[in-house]
Scaffold this motif. Structure first.
Motif, PDB file in Angstrom:
ATOM      1  N   ALA A  37      54.573  31.670 -15.798  1.00  0.00           N
ATOM      2  CA  ALA A  37      53.358  32.383 -16.175  1.00  0.00           C
ATOM      3  C   ALA A  37      52.125  31.521 -15.910  1.00  0.00           C
ATOM      4  O   ALA A  37      51.085  32.007 -15.434  1.00  0.00           O
ATOM      5  CB  ALA A  37      53.417  32.787 -17.645  1.00  0.00           C
ATOM      6  N   GLY A  38      52.241  30.242 -16.218  1.00  0.00           N
ATOM      7  CA  GLY A  38      51.120  29.344 -15.960  1.00  0.00           C
ATOM      8  C   GLY A  38      50.814  29.210 -14.484  1.00  0.00           C
ATOM      9  O   GLY A  38      49.648  29.202 -14.074  1.00  0.00           O
ATOM     10  N   ARG A  39      51.875  29.113 -13.667  1.00  0.00           N
ATOM     11  CA  ARG A  39      51.660  29.011 -12.219  1.00  0.00           C
ATOM     12  C   ARG A  39      51.017  30.284 -11.665  1.00  0.00           C
ATOM     13  O   ARG A  39      50.141  30.228 -10.794  1.00  0.00           O
ATOM     14  CB  ARG A  39      52.991  28.759 -11.510  1.00  0.00           C
ATOM     15  CG  ARG A  39      53.580  27.379 -11.772  1.00  0.00           C
ATOM     16  CD  ARG A  39      54.878  27.202 -10.996  1.00  0.00           C
ATOM     17  NE  ARG A  39      55.513  25.919 -11.281  1.00  0.00           N
ATOM     18  CZ  ARG A  39      56.637  25.514 -10.727  1.00  0.00           C
ATOM     19  NH1 ARG A  39      57.264  26.300  -9.853  1.00  0.00           N
ATOM     20  NH2 ARG A  39      57.151  24.341 -11.026  1.00  0.00           N
ATOM     21  N   TRP A  40      51.470  31.435 -12.152  1.00  0.00           N
ATOM     22  CA  TRP A  40      50.914  32.706 -11.682  1.00  0.00           C
ATOM     23  C   TRP A  40      49.434  32.818 -12.057  1.00  0.00           C
ATOM     24  O   TRP A  40      48.609  33.252 -11.249  1.00  0.00           O
ATOM     25  CB  TRP A  40      51.714  33.852 -12.285  1.00  0.00           C
ATOM     26  CG  TRP A  40      51.185  35.209 -11.920  1.00  0.00           C
ATOM     27  CD1 TRP A  40      50.591  36.121 -12.727  1.00  0.00           C
ATOM     28  CD2 TRP A  40      51.208  35.796 -10.612  1.00  0.00           C
ATOM     29  NE1 TRP A  40      50.242  37.243 -12.022  1.00  0.00           N
ATOM     30  CE2 TRP A  40      50.605  37.069 -10.722  1.00  0.00           C
ATOM     31  CE3 TRP A  40      51.675  35.371  -9.375  1.00  0.00           C
ATOM     32  CZ2 TRP A  40      50.467  37.920  -9.622  1.00  0.00           C
ATOM     33  CZ3 TRP A  40      51.526  36.219  -8.280  1.00  0.00           C
ATOM     34  CH2 TRP A  40      50.939  37.473  -8.408  1.00  0.00           C
ATOM     35  N   ALA A  41      49.104  32.439 -13.284  1.00  0.00           N
ATOM     36  CA  ALA A  41      47.705  32.488 -13.710  1.00  0.00           C
ATOM     37  C   ALA A  41      46.851  31.529 -12.877  1.00  0.00           C
ATOM     38  O   ALA A  41      45.725  31.849 -12.490  1.00  0.00           O
ATOM     39  CB  ALA A  41      47.605  32.143 -15.196  1.00  0.00           C
ATOM     40  N   GLU A  42      47.407  30.345 -12.574  1.00  0.00           N
ATOM     41  CA  GLU A  42      46.670  29.375 -11.759  1.00  0.00           C
ATOM     42  C   GLU A  42      46.461  29.894 -10.341  1.00  0.00           C
ATOM     43  O   GLU A  42      45.385  29.719  -9.755  1.00  0.00           O
ATOM     44  CB  GLU A  42      47.445  28.060 -11.728  1.00  0.00           C
ATOM     45  CG  GLU A  42      46.734  26.946 -10.971  1.00  0.00           C
ATOM     46  CD  GLU A  42      47.535  25.655 -10.971  1.00  0.00           C
ATOM     47  OE1 GLU A  42      47.188  24.743 -10.203  1.00  0.00           O
ATOM     48  OE2 GLU A  42      48.521  25.577 -11.737  1.00  0.00           O
ATOM     49  N   ARG A  43      47.485  30.572  -9.797  1.00  0.00           N
ATOM     50  CA  ARG A  43      47.367  31.122  -8.452  1.00  0.00           C
ATOM     51  C   ARG A  43      46.299  32.218  -8.401  1.00  0.00           C
ATOM     52  O   ARG A  43      45.510  32.289  -7.462  1.00  0.00           O
ATOM     53  CB  ARG A  43      48.728  31.679  -8.009  1.00  0.00           C
ATOM     54  CG  ARG A  43      48.753  32.164  -6.572  1.00  0.00           C
ATOM     55  CD  ARG A  43      50.135  32.659  -6.202  1.00  0.00           C
ATOM     56  NE  ARG A  43      51.133  31.616  -6.385  1.00  0.00           N
ATOM     57  CZ  ARG A  43      52.443  31.815  -6.247  1.00  0.00           C
ATOM     58  NH1 ARG A  43      52.891  33.044  -5.956  1.00  0.00           N
ATOM     59  NH2 ARG A  43      53.283  30.815  -6.402  1.00  0.00           N
ATOM     60  N   ARG A  46      42.892  30.603  -8.509  1.00  0.00           N
ATOM     61  CA  ARG A  46      42.520  30.011  -7.229  1.00  0.00           C
ATOM     62  C   ARG A  46      42.091  31.082  -6.236  1.00  0.00           C
ATOM     63  O   ARG A  46      41.135  30.908  -5.477  1.00  0.00           O
ATOM     64  CB  ARG A  46      43.686  29.207  -6.652  1.00  0.00           C
ATOM     65  CG  ARG A  46      43.898  27.855  -7.285  1.00  0.00           C
ATOM     66  CD  ARG A  46      44.677  26.929  -6.362  1.00  0.00           C
ATOM     67  NE  ARG A  46      45.921  27.538  -5.894  1.00  0.00           N
ATOM     68  CZ  ARG A  46      47.092  27.398  -6.497  1.00  0.00           C
ATOM     69  NH1 ARG A  46      47.178  26.671  -7.605  1.00  0.00           N
ATOM     70  NH2 ARG A  46      48.178  27.966  -5.999  1.00  0.00           N
ATOM     71  N   ALA A  47      42.823  32.226  -6.220  1.00  0.00           N
ATOM     72  CA  ALA A  47      42.473  33.318  -5.308  1.00  0.00           C
ATOM     73  C   ALA A  47      41.108  33.889  -5.636  1.00  0.00           C
ATOM     74  O   ALA A  47      40.302  34.176  -4.743  1.00  0.00           O
ATOM     75  CB  ALA A  47      43.543  34.410  -5.368  1.00  0.00           C
ATOM     76  N   ALA A  48      40.829  34.045  -6.936  1.00  0.00           N
ATOM     77  CA  ALA A  48      39.522  34.566  -7.343  1.00  0.00           C
ATOM     78  C   ALA A  48      38.409  33.594  -6.965  1.00  0.00           C
ATOM     79  O   ALA A  48      37.332  34.001  -6.504  1.00  0.00           O
ATOM     80  CB  ALA A  48      39.514  34.836  -8.846  1.00  0.00           C
ATOM     81  N   GLU A  49      38.656  32.302  -7.135  1.00  0.00           N
ATOM     82  CA  GLU A  49      37.647  31.304  -6.788  1.00  0.00           C
ATOM     83  C   GLU A  49      37.428  31.267  -5.277  1.00  0.00           C
ATOM     84  O   GLU A  49      36.287  31.155  -4.803  1.00  0.00           O
ATOM     85  CB  GLU A  49      38.092  29.930  -7.285  1.00  0.00           C
ATOM     86  CG  GLU A  49      37.109  28.802  -6.956  1.00  0.00           C
ATOM     87  CD  GLU A  49      35.751  29.001  -7.600  1.00  0.00           C
ATOM     88  OE1 GLU A  49      34.776  28.410  -7.090  1.00  0.00           O
ATOM     89  OE2 GLU A  49      35.658  29.740  -8.608  1.00  0.00           O
ATOM     90  N   GLU A  50      38.513  31.394  -4.501  1.00  0.00           N
ATOM     91  CA  GLU A  50      38.366  31.412  -3.041  1.00  0.00           C
ATOM     92  C   GLU A  50      37.536  32.616  -2.594  1.00  0.00           C
ATOM     93  O   GLU A  50      36.703  32.503  -1.694  1.00  0.00           O
ATOM     94  CB  GLU A  50      39.743  31.458  -2.376  1.00  0.00           C
ATOM     95  CG  GLU A  50      39.669  31.470  -0.849  1.00  0.00           C
ATOM     96  CD  GLU A  50      41.028  31.541  -0.195  1.00  0.00           C
ATOM     97  OE1 GLU A  50      41.087  31.783   1.025  1.00  0.00           O
ATOM     98  OE2 GLU A  50      42.030  31.347  -0.902  1.00  0.00           O
TER      99      GLU A  50
END
Length: 296
Positions: A37-43, A46-50
């Motif tokens: 869950a943490g990895r998915w939230a981090e991904r 990152r996509a939103a920031e990109e």
């Protein structure tokens, strides 16, 4: 045989298919779920920031897409709509800039690929072509120079472009294209795609020249220059999309006398199904509003 039978256990009338079953969950399993869950939230973050960075970069490079340009005998309006997904943001670009001799330089282009690399290459091509246009050279020569830059400075890059000079005084539009869709001309209740001069994709070869064509626009005419994001969808090919644009341009009243150009472009985009979620869309429109004096 005689004797007392052992007592049977009480009947269980619960549905085995719907009765919850307790499953032991080990501590390490809980840790794994939390880690995923943490990895998915981090991904996702990152996509939103990109996407934010990509859009900010595009906005810094491209001129304001909602702004209209009023000329003595014509009006120019632009629509740029980014792709719905960050991974689909591409290298579409446009330009509408006055030249020292009074003509307008108009261009629309599309760099292959998506994401930040495509946008960085788009910025180089757009600024290079705009700078070259200040020489006053014909559009075919401009694309020849731009093609040389792609071949020598941008490895493994290809791009398409259509560019031209619009003279408000004579209403002459002189243009060239590099593997790009030809503009659409809306005139007196009809629409057609202009016959394209020869021109290959930028970055393909240096051995083929770029041809030049011209068309004299009339009062009430509307010229549409666009990228393939406007016409291409998974559910239809480009040819069908171009036909749909021409039908929608006529049906929405674009090109009619006194029509609101900005409102008409918005109706056109709505009529063809709205923005393309998988690709950027650039649309540049030139509406001729008057005759103007002829130059000697």
């Amino acid at each position: 045989m005689g004797g007392t039978r052992p007592a049977l256990p009480p009947a269980d009338d619960r549905d085995p298919d719907t009765t919850p079953v307790a499953v032991p969950l080990m501590v390490q399993d809980i840790g794994t779920v939390q880690d995923l869950a943490g990895r998915w939230a981090e991904r996702r973050e990152r996509a939103a920031e990109e996407r934010r960075v990509t859009l900010a970069l595009r906005e810094a490079i491209l001129p304001e897409p909602g702004a209209s340009i009023d000329l003595p005998y014509a009006r120019i309006a632009v629509r740029y709509i980014p792709a719905g997904r960050a991974s689909s943001l591409g290298g579409d670009w446009y330009d509408a800039a006055p030249l020292p001799d009074g003509r307008m330089f108009l261009a629309v282009g599309d760099v292959s690929g998506h994401g930040l690399p495509a946008i960085a290459e788009m910025a180089q091509l757009r600024h290079a072509l705009l700078g070259l246009s200040m020489t006053g050279a014909c559009p075919g020569k401009l694309l020849t120079w731009l093609n040389a830059m792609v071949l020598t400075r941008l490895d493994d890059t290809t791009a398409t472009a259509v560019c031209g000079h619009f003279d408000p005084a004579t209403r002459l539009f002189t243009w060239a294209q590099a593997g790009h869709l030809a503009p659409i001309l809306v005139r007196r209740g009809g629409a057609r795609q202009l016959g394209a001069p020869r021109g290959v994709v930028l970055g393909a070869t240096s051995s083929l020249p770029y041809g030049v064509a011209d068309v004299r626009l009339e009062p009430g005419d509307l010229l549409l220059m666009f990228t393939d994001g406007l016409v291409e969808r998974r559910s239809r090919d480009i040819g069908a999309g171009v036909s749909l644009i021409m039908e929608a341009a006529v049906a929405t009243g674009l090109g009619t006398a006194g029509a609101d150009l900005d409102a008409g472009l918005d109706r056109l985009l709505e009529a063809i199904g709205g923005p393309n979620p998988e690709d950027d869309t650039c649309l540049l429109a030139v509406a001729v509003t008057g005759k103007g004096p002829r130059r000697p």
